[in-house]
Design a protein around this motif. Structure first.
Motif: not given
Lengths: 483, 335
Positions: B328-334
């Motif tokens: 994701t744009s924040k570098g985390r998984v959903i």
């Protein structure tokens, strides 16, 4: 004159029997028997040529990779392709890993324990040797096994497993190495370098490969502490340079293909030594079966058209092994031969001084260990991540290929004849086939048979210890010998 | 008291012994000591050679030296014509076949180390002109040298540590359990293999599993994709824990980039096809994963093929990762 059967030999990778005549405390005549026949050459006939890559390594558990490289080389030649450069580097790394590990297995597990036998109990060096090299319980075994097992992690990463990998393909290797993995691989090499420099040599590897004269070798043996100096002192005391001399004619197919970079495309040069280096003529190889339990009735054949057919006649010969000859002559193969023919000054000096013998064969082997590790370091550095490791093309419907390589214990050749998409003929000549061959039609004894003549036999010895040293100095692999 | 072990080799390559030397954490010598096993003799390790060794064999055969565990590595060589002359034990004038039978009758337990000793293995290849067989099997058929009805002193059949070669820990752990008297018939599968490793499939733990799930396949060697569709891999059917218990540190055949050839099974040496090429009918591999109905496999395969993410498609045909997992744009998984 008494005749004695010695065997079974262990610590020779397979089964072995030697018959000797003894007169006045010396061996006067010897006959070498390879007692196991499995018949790989016949198994392969009719199979898809690619299946040779599954069968060939299983000829031998200790030269497994060398057998794979020979088979892959023969296939590649039939295909008329070159390996992907990265694949060539990894092939060399995997082959060198096996070669180095085999040399250590031989020295520590197979060869040295004979000096810890009770027969030497009165020697000044016995207590130390027994503590260090006693079979199974010696401190060396306990140190070597974990170090060797850790070094073999290279095989896990580069070839999936050892022995019996399918990673060595004609066009390269199946496991690409990522840049991120290189530090781990390099650190495994570093760990082996530390083991060698601390335990085996007691000096940096480069100090070993810088030795060029027997005098320097003596100086080193006197000054350094380690298992190689230990051996050199024992060798001096027992005069191991005076036993086990064979024909003093040596052969090497050359090792570690490096396309275009080295003369002849091999890192260790190819050739024959007969008082000096000569070119090797592969067409001059013939296999004689006059003293083998194999069907003969034909002149000695080149392996290109070789025949392997058990005779079922137990009286005719005395071994399952054929007698390969080069230009009709007996040659000796192995690490000493390889380093000699490659031009290493120390081997040249040693061969002039005392020929091929128990001591010099071990020196050649350990000298090669010191050369191999730096070469492996170089090949790792040359891997270019992102570039291909393997090219694949179909195997031709018909064609011919030869794989002439070097296993730890000497020259190994595979000759492959493909017709109608199937293996029409497959012939293998292994290192110990050369070294432990029987007599030929001219009654010329094989290399070990010659080397055993004059071996000293002490009063009351049933399994003469000198015979043990001479036999094992060749680092025989009996399962390869007959295959 | 320590349990005695004798290790013999016949129609094989010695590779199971070589593999055994790779035992780690702890190493082989320590591992045997920890299990209370006394090595009477091993061909790669022991000092005794020639006469001393033959004397040991005679003492065992005569019942003067107790033998707890007999290990055989390599096939029994029965040929030519049942004489056993393809392997006469050096220095003894007798066939190894006879020696094995004699010594097995004295041993408390008999262990076949490797597929050759278990079933005949690679030595049976190419029509078996040498009449090789296993200790209690001739390929998949019960019998072999010791016969279908052979049972050891504790009621066990021959313990078949099959594999080509065997993993060092399959051997050390099985020997340890035998020495401790903690291996019973229920611990062996229908082919006499220790269930501790043979109840797994090579597929379990394969790092190519995500490629397998989406039928993203390697088309040629060195590529990262699943090896089942094109390159002959039968890891979904082969019984062994090679991707759970790794080889030489972190290896396995599949991790090394080549097919599982089912080397723990009887008859693996003659698959009836090229080892490294998958036979197909109408584009579908003939050999299906163990315990999976064909219709389901076909339906799932076509569904998953249609759903293959681009990343897997790209990477399957490359020898290194060319498309990274997305984020994701924040570098985390959903979550």
């Amino acid at each position: 004159m008494t005749r004695r059967i010695v065997g079974p030999f262990n610590r020779v990778e397979g089964d072995l029997e030697v018959k000797i005549d003894i007169e006045r405390g010396r061996v006067t005549n010897a006959w070498v028997t390879s007692p196991l026949y499995r018949g790989f050459e016949r198994m392969l006939v009719g199979k898809d040529p690619r299946d040779a890559l599954v069968y060939a390594p299983r000829i031998c558990g200790i030269c497994s990779v060398s057998q794979s490289v020979a088979a892959a080389t023969a296939l590649r030649q039939a295909q008329g392709i070159a390996m992907a450069p990265n694949g060539e580097r990894v092939t060399n790394l995997v082959a060198a890993c096996e070669n180095l590990a085999d040399h250590l297995t031989h020295f520590y597990l197979f060869f040295m324990p004979d000096f810890a036998r009770k027969v030497y109990a009165r020697k000044g060096w016995y207590a130390d040797t027994e503590r260090r090299f006693k079979a199974v319980s010696g401190t060396a075994t306990q140190q070597l096994l974990p170090a060797r097992a850790q070094f073999m992690h290279l095989m896990g990463m580069l070839a999936g497993k050892w022995p019996h990998s399918l990673a060595l393909q004609p066009g390269g290797t199946t496991r690409a190495i990522d840049a991120g993995e290189k530090p781990r691989l390099m650190s495994l090499l570093f760990a082996m370098r530390e083991f060698l420099e601390t335990n085996l040599f007691g000096v940096p590897l480069e100090a070993i490969t810088a030795i060029t004269t027997p005098a320097q070798l003596h100086e080193y043996a006197d000054a350094a502490t380690g298992d190689f100096p230990r051996f050199l002192k024992i060798a001096d005391n027992l005069k191991l340079q005076t036993i086990g001399r064979a024909a003093d004619r040596f052969m090497s197919y050359g090792a570690y293909e490096t396309a275009g970079e080295t003369e002849g495309g091999r890192t260790f040069k190819q050739g024959v030594w007969d008082g000096g280096v000569q070119a090797l003529d592969g067409d001059a190889i013939r296999e004689d079966v006059s003293h083998s339990w194999l069907n003969g009735g034909h002149a000695p054949l080149h392996p290109r058209e070789g025949i392997t057919l058990p005779s079922g006649d137990g009286d005719k010969g005395y071994t399952w092994c054929k007698a390969p000859r080069l230009d009709g002559k007996v040659v000796e193969v192995g690490a000493f031969a390889r380093q000699l023919i490659d031009g290493q000054a120390l081997m040249r000096a040693l061969v002039e001084e005392s020929g091929g013998n128990v001591r010099n064969r071990v020196v050649g082997r350990l000298f090669e260990v010191a050369r191999l590790l730096p070469l492996m370091e170089r090949w790792f550095k040359e891997i270019r991540s992102g570039e291909p490791f393997c090219v694949e093309v179909p195997v031709p419907e018909s064609g011919f290929g030869v794989g002439m390589v070097e296993a730890a214990r000497g020259s190994l050749g595979h000759w492959l004849d493909i017709r109608d998409g199937r293996i029409h003929n497959y012939q293998i000549v292994a290192p110990t086939t050369w070294n432990f061959s029987p007599r030929d039609a001219n009654e010329q004894p094989g290399a070990l048979e010659q080397a055993l003549v004059n071996a000293p036999v002490k009063e009351g010895e049933t399994d003469p210890v000198s015979v043990q040293h001479i036999v094992r100095s060749f680092d025989p692999c009996m399962v390869c010998t007959v295959h | 008291m320590a349990k005695t072990l004798l290790w013999l080799q016949s129609g094989g390559c010695g590779g199971c012994s070589m593999s055994l030397l790779n035992a780690e954490a702890p190493g082989l010598v320590t591992s045997l000591r920890a299990s209370g096993i006394e090595l009477l003799w091993h061909p790669a390790l022991s000092e005794a050679s020639g006469g001393e060794f033959l004397e040991l064999l005679h003492r065992i055969a005569d019942g003067k030296q107790p033998l707890d565990i007999l290990c055989l590595e390599g096939a029994v060589m029965r040929g030519p014509n049942g004489t056993g002359r393809y392997h006469l034990l050096a220095g003894s004038g007798e066939s190894m076949m006879q020696w094995i039978a004699k010594l097995a009758s004295r041993a408390a337990h008999v262990v076949a180390v490797g597929s050759c000793a278990a079933f005949g293995g690679i030595t049976r290849g190419g029509g078996n002109a040498v009449e090789a067989c296993g200790l209690q099997y001739d390929e998949a058929e019960r019998g072999g040298l010791l016969g279908e009805h052979y049972r050891d002193t504790s009621g066990l059949p021959v313990v078949n540590i099959a594999g080509c070669p065997t993993h060092p820990n399959w051997v050390t752990e099985t020997l340890s359990r035998l020495a401790a008297g903690e291996l019973d018939a229920g611990d062996l599968d229908a082919l006499g293999r220790p269930r501790s490793y043979a109840d797994h499939l090579v597929h379990h733990g394969c790092p190519r599993n995500e490629f397998y799930e989406y039928k993203a396949s390697a088309a040629q060697h060195s590529q990262l994709g699943c090896l089942m569709e094109n390159l002959g891999c039968v890891g979904t059917q082969a019984h062994a824990d090679c991707n759970i218990r790794l080889w030489n540190g972190e290896g396995s055949c599949l991790r090394g980039g080549f097919a599982c050839i089912d080397c723990t099974a009887p008859g693996f040496e003659e698959p009836g096809r090229v080892f490294t090429e998958t036979p197909k009918v109408a584009g579908i591999p003939v050999g299906l994963p163990t315990d999976m109905p064909k219709a389901w496999f076909v339906a799932l395969a076509s569904l998953s093929k249609a759903a293959t993410p681009k990343r897997l498609k790209d990477n399957a045909a490359a020898d290194h990762i060319v498309t990274s997992p997305s984020r994701t744009s924040k570098g985390r998984v959903i979550k």
